[in-house]
Structures are given as structure tokens and as C-alpha cells.
Write a protein that holds these residues in place. Sequence first.
Motif, PDB file in Angstrom:
ATOM      1  N   ASP A 129     -17.724 -14.807   9.859  1.00  0.00           N
ATOM      2  CA  ASP A 129     -19.090 -14.312  10.044  1.00  0.00           C
ATOM      3  C   ASP A 129     -19.090 -13.006  10.825  1.00  0.00           C
ATOM      4  O   ASP A 129     -19.879 -12.095  10.536  1.00  0.00           O
ATOM      5  CB  ASP A 129     -19.932 -15.358  10.783  1.00  0.00           C
ATOM      6  N   TYR A 130     -18.196 -12.900  11.799  1.00  0.00           N
ATOM      7  CA  TYR A 130     -18.093 -11.672  12.586  1.00  0.00           C
ATOM      8  C   TYR A 130     -17.695 -10.501  11.691  1.00  0.00           C
ATOM      9  O   TYR A 130     -18.267  -9.404  11.786  1.00  0.00           O
ATOM     10  CB  TYR A 130     -17.075 -11.862  13.711  1.00  0.00           C
ATOM     11  N   LEU A 131     -16.731 -10.724  10.804  1.00  0.00           N
ATOM     12  CA  LEU A 131     -16.286  -9.664   9.893  1.00  0.00           C
ATOM     13  C   LEU A 131     -17.417  -9.192   8.994  1.00  0.00           C
ATOM     14  O   LEU A 131     -17.596  -7.990   8.760  1.00  0.00           O
ATOM     15  CB  LEU A 131     -15.116 -10.164   9.047  1.00  0.00           C
ATOM     16  N   GLU A 132     -18.185 -10.135   8.489  1.00  0.00           N
ATOM     17  CA  GLU A 132     -19.301  -9.783   7.603  1.00  0.00           C
ATOM     18  C   GLU A 132     -20.364  -9.003   8.359  1.00  0.00           C
ATOM     19  O   GLU A 132     -20.888  -7.996   7.866  1.00  0.00           O
ATOM     20  CB  GLU A 132     -19.886 -11.046   6.986  1.00  0.00           C
ATOM     21  N   GLN A 133     -20.700  -9.461   9.570  1.00  0.00           N
ATOM     22  CA  GLN A 133     -21.737  -8.799  10.353  1.00  0.00           C
ATOM     23  C   GLN A 133     -21.353  -7.365  10.715  1.00  0.00           C
ATOM     24  O   GLN A 133     -22.222  -6.491  10.819  1.00  0.00           O
ATOM     25  CB  GLN A 133     -22.000  -9.598  11.635  1.00  0.00           C
ATOM     26  N   HIS A 134     -20.049  -7.113  10.877  1.00  0.00           N
ATOM     27  CA  HIS A 134     -19.586  -5.792  11.315  1.00  0.00           C
ATOM     28  C   HIS A 134     -18.983  -4.987  10.179  1.00  0.00           C
ATOM     29  O   HIS A 134     -18.350  -3.954  10.415  1.00  0.00           O
ATOM     30  CB  HIS A 134     -18.582  -5.945  12.464  1.00  0.00           C
ATOM     31  N   ASP A 135     -19.173  -5.464   8.955  1.00  0.00           N
ATOM     32  CA  ASP A 135     -18.755  -4.742   7.749  1.00  0.00           C
ATOM     33  C   ASP A 135     -17.271  -4.380   7.794  1.00  0.00           C
ATOM     34  O   ASP A 135     -16.867  -3.239   7.524  1.00  0.00           O
ATOM     35  CB  ASP A 135     -19.592  -3.475   7.569  1.00  0.00           C
ATOM     36  N   LEU A 136     -16.443  -5.361   8.135  1.00  0.00           N
ATOM     37  CA  LEU A 136     -14.996  -5.217   8.151  1.00  0.00           C
ATOM     38  C   LEU A 136     -14.420  -5.905   6.926  1.00  0.00           C
ATOM     39  O   LEU A 136     -14.831  -7.009   6.576  1.00  0.00           O
ATOM     40  CB  LEU A 136     -14.413  -5.829   9.424  1.00  0.00           C
ATOM     41  N   SER A 137     -13.459  -5.270   6.258  1.00  0.00           N
ATOM     42  CA  SER A 137     -12.952  -5.808   4.988  1.00  0.00           C
ATOM     43  C   SER A 137     -12.158  -7.087   5.169  1.00  0.00           C
ATOM     44  O   SER A 137     -12.044  -7.879   4.233  1.00  0.00           O
ATOM     45  CB  SER A 137     -12.068  -4.774   4.301  1.00  0.00           C
ATOM     46  N   GLY A 138     -11.608  -7.272   6.359  1.00  0.00           N
ATOM     47  CA  GLY A 138     -10.802  -8.466   6.588  1.00  0.00           C
ATOM     48  C   GLY A 138     -10.190  -8.437   7.965  1.00  0.00           C
ATOM     49  O   GLY A 138     -10.423  -7.519   8.761  1.00  0.00           O
ATOM     50  N   ALA A 139      -9.396  -9.469   8.236  1.00  0.00           N
ATOM     51  CA  ALA A 139      -8.712  -9.585   9.515  1.00  0.00           C
ATOM     52  C   ALA A 139      -7.238  -9.854   9.259  1.00  0.00           C
ATOM     53  O   ALA A 139      -6.867 -10.545   8.309  1.00  0.00           O
ATOM     54  CB  ALA A 139      -9.320 -10.715  10.342  1.00  0.00           C
ATOM     55  N   HIS A 140      -6.399  -9.302  10.125  1.00  0.00           N
ATOM     56  CA  HIS A 140      -4.954  -9.425   9.993  1.00  0.00           C
ATOM     57  C   HIS A 140      -4.395  -9.735  11.375  1.00  0.00           C
ATOM     58  O   HIS A 140      -4.754  -9.070  12.352  1.00  0.00           O
ATOM     59  CB  HIS A 140      -4.356  -8.130   9.452  1.00  0.00           C
TER      60      HIS A 140
END
Length: 374
Positions: A129-140
Motif C-alpha cells: 500500500d505504501y508503494l502504491e500511495q507513493h507511486d513507486l514501481s516496486g521494492a527491492h
Amino acid sequence: MSLTSLAHLGELSAGQWDALVPAGQPFLRHAFLSALEDSGTLGPHSGWQSEHLLWRDTQGTLLAAIPGYRKSHSYGEYVFDHAWADACYRAGIDYYPKWLGAAPFSPVGGRRLLGDPQAAGQLLQALPDYLEQHDLSGAHINFTDDRDNQLLAETSPWLHRLGCQYHWHNRGYRDFQDFLDTLTSRKRKQMRKEREQVAAQGFDFVWYHGGQISEAQWDFIYACYANTYQVRGRMPYLTRPFFSLLAERMPEDIRVVMALQQGQPVAMALSLVSGDTFYGRYWGCLAEFDRLHFETCFYQGMDYAIAHGLTRFDAGAQGEHKLIRGFEPVLTDSWHYLRHPGLRSAVANFLEQERAGVRAWASEARDALPYRQA
């Protein structure tokens, strides 16, 4: 419970952060990470913007954290996803910015999901949800340890990636000759010859702890470090102030060996020591000398580890040339959460094949080790 981000580690006390960091992991300590930020090494200009993730309870107590960075490129990570970014570019998909959980410029395995395991698991579950809210393509999350691997494997749909490094193990050797005696005759002669060639050029080696190094010596150390990038036409990742801040904040962990010729320093290798491990980090020289790199970066570190009872020498990423000097293949782990379903599916297929290839390579690499067979 709440997930928040922190743009500067200095806003959190060293005591609060370091209480979450396991012993023997200097690259995750507040001193190391804040030195990167305060020295100007990290920031929007570098493509590394600090974005540490924190998990707190309703009273505001910090329970878990991940050292993290918003990235606008993939340099300095040592887990290479450039091909994924290129594929996204061709398909019209935004790959940057992305979020990375890591110790910057430090391909060292260890804990990334800091703090209480249950709280760290909750942080992971809140991350999409954090990634979506901050318009980040993904997490690594790169170079994880066994506990992290278990938590991430239990949290779908994180994708697992394997890599391979080469570490040297001190098996209770009395001295360097005792180590050489475990090698085949040909490899033993080769290493002895390499050391003799360096000695014949008139080199002496002097070791320093962090607190013994003057600012003038740090100038020399940085000049050597920067030269390793400049000869390849690249800018160094680290700034000069980083080294002074590191010496100020964690001098007890720093070890520097300087190579002197006719009393003048011409090369150096900077390492960190913590727990039972010798971490080889930065090397550089002001001129090229035959075999000096192997002596300064590897053999001197082996000597130091043996003399001080350290059991592991982590010399960093890559470098198949380490195999013939007794560094053994070690598998490393990283994990990837990709929001785009098509990209996630394609990468999952690729990683399944890559994992098999990495395991096969690590097995074959053992055949190149110089040790005598029982």
C-alpha cells in the motif's frame, strides 16, 4: 500500528536505531548510514534519497525498521536489475522511482528487516500500500540473512533472487604458511611467488586503526579510493567528508593498511572489522605495481584475520580471481516486489532459471578452489 518513512536518519537517535541492529553488522549502524547522509554522499543529486521505513505501535514506540532509499537509477546496488529497467522502458512502463532496502554501496549480507520479527512482518504486509500511495514501481531488499529470508518467503508475492560472492574462512590457521600448507603444490607456489614479487619491489605494509589516522592520511586514502573510479572514467560514489565522519563516529571498526615504497605511501585498503568478520571495502593506488592489488587487498587481510582470530573475510562482490586464492563461493539472497503484474510474471520466470544457474555456477566454482583434496 503505523508505517512511516524517515528522510534523514539524524532525526532518529543512534540509541533508538541501533537497538534494532544485530551485533556485528557495522554497515547498518546509525553511525555508518548517517555518515553517508551527512557527508553529502546520498541525496537527490546522487539518485539515492533516504526513505527509511519505520513501524511503530500506538504509543509511538519504534518496533521495526528497514534502511531504505528511493532510487532513480540502479547503480551502486550490486544486485543488477538494469535489464528489467530496460525492458520496462521499451514497454512504456515506469521502473523508476523504485524503493530499495539496503546498505548503500555495501554488498554485505545481513539483517535488513530490523527489530521484532512479528513487527517486521507487519511492516512487510503494509509495504504494498505504501508503494502504491507513493507511486513507486516496486521494492527491492538486497543481501538478506536467513531470518529475513524466512519472513520474505512467507509474504507473497516477493520474488527470490540468488547471487554469488567469495569469502575466505580462517580455519584456525597459526599463520599464513599454515594456510598455504592446505593448498595444492602449484597454488601454494603461485601465492608465495606473488608475495615475493611484491616484497622484491621494496614494499612495506603498515596497519592503522581508525583513531590513529590523521586528516592528511585520510586525504591520501580518499585520493587512492577515488582513483579506482577515475581511471575508468567514472565518479566515485563516496565523498571525501564521508571518510572523516566515519572515522569520527565508528573509529573502533576501521582498519587501514597502507603500502609504502621507500617510506612513501602509494596504495591502501580500507576495511571494517566487527564480530568475527573482516570486511574488505575500499582499495586504491596512485600508480600501478605488479601484484600489489592482491597483496594489499587479500593477503594482508588474511594475515590480519589470522593474527586477530577473525574467522571470516568478506572481500565484497564479484571477483572470480578470488577463487584461486582460497575464497569460497557463498550464495547471497535478495527479494523483489514488483507492482506491475506483467513485469512480475516475466521476472518470476527469469529468476527461476537464474537461481538454477547460480547454484550450478557455485557448485562448479568449488572445483577451482586451490585446496588439497582429502
